[in-house]
Scaffold this active site. Structure first.
Site, short mmCIF file in Angstrom:
data_model
loop_
_atom_site.label_atom_id
_atom_site.label_comp_id
_atom_site.label_asym_id
_atom_site.label_seq_id
_atom_site.Cartn_x
_atom_site.Cartn_y
_atom_site.Cartn_z
N THR A 35 1.13 -1.51 0.39
CA THR A 35 -0.28 0.24 -0.29
C THR A 35 1.37 1.26 0.07
O THR A 35 0.72 1.86 -0.22
CB THR A 35 -0.74 0.14 1.17
OG1 THR A 35 -1.67 -1.35 1.49
CG2 THR A 35 -1.83 1.47 1.37
N HIS A 66 2.06 1.78 -3.40
CA HIS A 66 1.26 2.31 -4.43
C HIS A 66 1.16 3.86 -4.00
O HIS A 66 0.88 4.69 -4.76
CB HIS A 66 -0.10 1.52 -3.86
CG HIS A 66 -0.46 0.61 -3.69
ND1 HIS A 66 -0.55 0.28 -6.01
CD2 HIS A 66 -0.42 -0.72 -3.83
CE1 HIS A 66 -0.70 -1.12 -5.86
NE2 HIS A 66 -0.90 -1.70 -5.14
#
Length: 245
Positions: free
Chosen positions: A41, A44
């Protein structure tokens, strides 16, 4: 002031900044961060892809996997005190909505994820609600203790169904998949078959107990599993790669 790693603008990269120390609410626990770990995450968000753009509002202190030492507690906190060694849930649940009241806090209707929807743990300090804190054994090194959050995800996924005495296939041997290999083996799987395209990760899967490791670039995975299970195939499949292909 404290140092924090911040997604400052809707573009690639992070910035190391000095930020005000967060205020402590009555039900809050102030934690000195001892270690953090990097999740997909975070990558990202760093790269600012379409997923990050749809979830994150800048500026934001990033990071959600961490452990630390309690340095101060709010006046209504009863379970923790200064000096406690802790880790935390990354999902801040409200404990008031219907899923929360039914014991399904992981699908809280008002959920906020630290480092995604509210300031996170890539900082010298973080304040968390008491309900989201877990006491950690003192002999667990910080670089291991910080991994309890992703380990918890793997435990939840792997044990969503019965794995004992089952043939379990894990596709994707990143950290989450490797955790799943170890969990399934520990919980009595008849066999654990790990699938990945990187030999380094397959070697780690073997170290963690995988009975068979398979690289789809080098073999027919379906045929190999059919042979290993006497034609029955895998009883349980844990898809941990995130690869749409």
């Amino acid at each position: 002031m404290m140092k924090a790693l911040v997604k400052e603008a809707p573009e690639a990269g992070f910035t190391l900044l000095a930020k005000p120390i967060p205020q402590l609410p009555v039900d809050g626990v102030r934690i000195r961060v001892l270690a953090t770990s990097i999740c997909g995450t975070d990558l990202h968000i760093y790269n600012w892809d379409a997923w990050a753009a749809s979830k994150v509002t800048t500026p934001l202190t990033v990071g959600h996997e961490f452990c630390g030492e309690v340095i101060e507690v709010g006046e209504k906190v009863t379970r923790f005190e200064a000096g406690d060694y802790v880790a935390a849930e990354s999902h801040i649940f409200c404990d008031q909505c219907r899923p929360c009241r039914a014991g399904q806090r992981h699908i809280c209707e008002n959920e906020k994820i630290i480092g995604v929807q509210r300031d996170g743990a890539f900082a010298e300090q973080i304040v968390m609600p008491e309900r989201c804190i877990w006491r950690t054994p003192a002999d667990l090194p910080p670089e291991i203790a910080t991994l309890q959050e992703p380990l918890g995800n793997s435990v939840h996924a792997t044990l969503a169904g019965e794995v004992s005495r089952r043939h379990v296939m894990v596709t994707g041997c990143g950290p989450t998949g490797l955790f799943a290999v170890a969990i399934a083996k520990t919980c009595g799987a008849a066999s654990v078959m790990a699938v990945d395209v990187q030999q380094y990760r397959l070697n780690l899967a073997t170290e963690l107990g995988a009975d068979q490791v398979l690289n789809p670039l080098e073999c027919d995975v379906v045929a190999e599993i059919q042979t290993a299970t006497e034609g029955r195939g895998a009883d349980v499949v844990l898809e941990m790669s995130g690869n749409e292909k």
